[in-house]
Design a protein around this motif. Structure first.
Motif, short mmCIF file in Angstrom:
data_model
loop_
_atom_site.label_atom_id
_atom_site.label_comp_id
_atom_site.label_asym_id
_atom_site.label_seq_id
_atom_site.Cartn_x
_atom_site.Cartn_y
_atom_site.Cartn_z
N SER A 67 0.86 -1.18 0.00
CA SER A 67 0.00 0.00 0.00
C SER A 67 0.90 1.24 0.00
CB SER A 67 -0.92 0.00 1.21
OG SER A 67 -0.17 0.08 2.41
N PHE A 68 0.34 2.35 -0.38
CA PHE A 68 1.11 3.59 -0.50
C PHE A 68 1.81 3.94 0.80
CE2 PHE A 68 1.72 8.19 -0.83
CZ PHE A 68 2.17 8.33 -2.14
N HIS A 69 1.12 3.78 1.94
CA HIS A 69 1.73 4.18 3.22
C HIS A 69 2.85 3.24 3.66
CE1 HIS A 69 -1.55 1.56 4.87
NE2 HIS A 69 -0.63 1.25 5.76
N ASP A 70 3.03 2.11 2.96
CA ASP A 70 4.12 1.20 3.26
C ASP A 70 5.31 1.35 2.30
OD1 ASP A 70 2.93 -0.02 5.48
OD2 ASP A 70 1.83 -1.44 4.22
N LEU A 71 5.19 2.23 1.32
CA LEU A 71 6.28 2.44 0.37
C LEU A 71 7.42 3.21 1.02
CD1 LEU A 71 4.30 3.56 -2.82
CD2 LEU A 71 5.26 1.29 -2.35
N TYR A 72 8.65 2.96 0.57
CA TYR A 72 9.80 3.75 0.99
C TYR A 72 9.68 5.14 0.37
CZ TYR A 72 12.02 -0.61 2.48
OH TYR A 72 12.31 -1.80 3.10
N ASP A 73 10.40 6.10 0.95
CA ASP A 73 10.34 7.48 0.46
C ASP A 73 10.67 7.59 -1.03
OD1 ASP A 73 9.61 8.34 2.97
OD2 ASP A 73 11.61 9.09 3.51
N SER A 74 11.68 6.85 -1.48
CA SER A 74 12.05 6.92 -2.89
C SER A 74 10.93 6.35 -3.77
CB SER A 74 13.36 6.19 -3.15
OG SER A 74 13.23 4.81 -2.84
N GLU A 75 10.24 5.33 -3.29
CA GLU A 75 9.12 4.76 -4.05
C GLU A 75 7.95 5.74 -4.10
OE1 GLU A 75 10.10 0.07 -3.06
OE2 GLU A 75 8.84 1.21 -1.68
#
Length: 145
Positions: free
Chosen positions: A44-52
């Motif tokens: 999910s979006f809130h689990d993506l790394y900052d670069s992702e």
């Protein structure tokens, strides 16, 4: 609204968009043209790394667009689906909390072709941002657009 860039063929993307896709989200031409094949789409979006997140935003995918059109809420727990009011659509597709959170068994619609689902099931799938070509797992170059 369907995010236009994500469902364009790889060769139609600008160099900048391809750079976001490759450098930030680890897409290749193959994984781009085959939605659901890149492991980043499992998050999910809130689990993506900052670069992702930077890559997703660079491609015009905010949290709502990512979670619905890319992840289809698969990165959520059932309780989060309930909070967002999305559980009802997945229930129509044959999911329940145990199947969703624990993977005890697949929903009845998993592996079904779009045209084999009932109208109610297709409408539920559309609410979580699926459409025929995406549901059936067709590569983007084979889509009738």
């Amino acid at each position: 609204n369907i995010p236009p860039k994500r469902f364009m063929e790889w060769d139609m993307l600008s160099d900048i968009d391809q750079s976001y896709a490759v450098d930030k989200l680890e897409y290749s031409q193959n994984t781009w043209n085959n939605p659901g094949s890149n492991s980043v789409e499992e998050w999910s979006f809130h689990d993506l790394y900052d670069s992702e997140v930077e890559g997703a935003l660079g491609l015009g995918l905010d949290s709502e667009a990512w979670d619905c059109h890319i992840n289809h809420y698969y990165g959520y727990w059932w309780s989060e689906l309930v909070e967002k009011g999305i559980d009802r659509y997945y229930s129509v597709l044959g999911w329940d909390e145990d199947k969703w959170d624990n993977g005890t068994s697949p929903a009845e619609t998993e592996g079904m072709e779009w045209d084999d689902m009932s109208e109610e099931q297709r409408e539920a799938a559309e609410q979580v941002c699926f459409f025929r070509e995406l549901w059936n797992g067709l590569p983007i170059p084979q889509w009738d657009v």
